[in-house]
Enzyme design. Structure first.
Site, mmCIF file in Angstrom:
data_model
loop_
_atom_site.group_PDB
_atom_site.id
_atom_site.type_symbol
_atom_site.label_atom_id
_atom_site.label_comp_id
_atom_site.label_asym_id
_atom_site.label_seq_id
_atom_site.Cartn_x
_atom_site.Cartn_y
_atom_site.Cartn_z
ATOM 1 N N GLU A 110 47.630 29.701 38.330
ATOM 2 C CA GLU A 110 47.770 30.832 37.400
ATOM 3 C C GLU A 110 49.117 30.791 36.680
ATOM 4 O O GLU A 110 50.172 30.709 37.321
ATOM 5 C CB GLU A 110 47.616 32.164 38.164
ATOM 6 N N SER A 154 42.002 41.832 41.592
ATOM 7 C CA SER A 154 42.313 42.412 40.276
ATOM 8 C C SER A 154 41.485 43.673 40.036
ATOM 9 O O SER A 154 41.805 44.470 39.154
ATOM 10 C CB SER A 154 42.036 41.400 39.158
HETATM 11 O O1 KIV Z 1 42.249 38.834 41.479
HETATM 12 C C1 KIV Z 1 41.822 38.094 40.586
HETATM 13 O O2 KIV Z 1 40.922 38.429 39.821
HETATM 14 C C2 KIV Z 1 42.438 36.783 40.445
HETATM 15 C C3 KIV Z 1 42.203 36.108 39.131
HETATM 16 C C4 KIV Z 1 43.155 36.644 38.148
HETATM 17 C C5 KIV Z 1 42.261 34.671 39.266
HETATM 18 O O3 KIV Z 1 43.135 36.336 41.294
#
Ligand code: KIV
Length: 265
Positions: A182, A45
């Protein structure tokens, strides 16, 4: 002693919640660690909340290693988990093992996270056999954004829910030490949590999971492009930082800063 995968299982058995957040650099990881979180995910992310990308797909292995090193350097107690970016594990099992190994060997993580259900069971097996603990990730998997057609809640139909339950069991059998869920309905997350012996970590999966994770920038109000329904904001850092930076500019313009107090004699 840093939090371990055995502590993940122990907390589930004892009915104590596992607390997780993302972090992507040294100062934020220090704060998350000091706050007593059990584990930190260096999530891909970071492509969206740090690099300003549209989605997580362009994030590279080298970038993930770079960020994970900063986080691991900062942390004393939390477990650090590196997120396998798009195309770092899909191509072949040897590539998956090699890339996952980099998180432990070069970056200082203790485990990796990988998106996917039954289709990555062999990958989970191969990594676990190589002593690389794996957190699996099903439901809304952002690396599949083009197949899914957007960031939508998953597992809403009976058939889709059945597939997620099957995936969860396959992942547990393959050796994952935990499972991230998720954006799925809370009753489905509850059922998966009750059926599995490994802990579930929810994000947009309701209150019945064994643990919880959110993206740090969402929690502190530092990512403004969109705020998912499952996020609770505990601060508005964007406004606080903006106020401070504006005041700094104004004080320079008005000759208030620097004053004698910040000057050498
Ligand atoms: O990439 C990320 O931060 C994640 C979270 C949203 C769980 O996969």
């Amino acid at each position: 002693m840093p939090f371990t995968i055995q502590d993940f299982l122990k907390k589930k058995k004892e009915g104590r919640k596992i607390t997780m957040l993302t972090a992507y650099d040294y100062p934020s990881a220090r704060i998350v660690d000091e706050a007593g979180l059990d584990a930190i995910l260096v999530g891909d992310s970071l492509g969206m909340v740090v690099q300003g990308l549209e989605n997580t797909l362009p994030v590279t292995m080298d970038e993930m290693i770079y960020h994970t090193k900063m986080v691991a350097r900062a942390v004393k107690n939390a477990m650090v988990i590196g997120d396998m970016p798009f195309m770092s594990y899909q191509v072949s099992l040897p590539e998956a093992v090699q890339n996952a190994g980099r998180f432990l060997k070069e970056a200082g993580a203790s485990a990796v996270k990988m998106e996917g259900g039954a289709e990555v069971a062999e990958h989970i097996r191969a990594l676990t056999k190589s002593d690389i603990p794996v957190m699996a990730h099903i439901g809304l998997t952002p690396q599949s954004v083009h197949r899914i057609g957007g960031y939508k809640v998953q597992g809403k139909t009976e058939q889709a829910a059945k597939k997620l339950i099957e995936d969860a069991h396959i992942i547990e059998d393959a050796g994952a030490f935990s499972l991230l869920l998720e954006a799925i309905p809370m009753n489905l997350a509850k059922r998966i949590t009750e059926e599995l012996s490994i802990p579930t970590i929810g994000i947009g999966a309701g209150p019945h999971c064994d643990g919880q994770i959110l993206v740090l920038h969402d929690v502190i109000g530092l990512f403004e492009r969109f705020v998912p329904k499952f996020v609770k904001q505990y601060a508005n850092m964007k406004d606080d930082i903006l106020k401070s930076v504006k005041l700094y500019r104004e004080e320079i313009e008005k000759g208030i800063f620097p004053s004698e107090e910040q000057s050498f004699k």
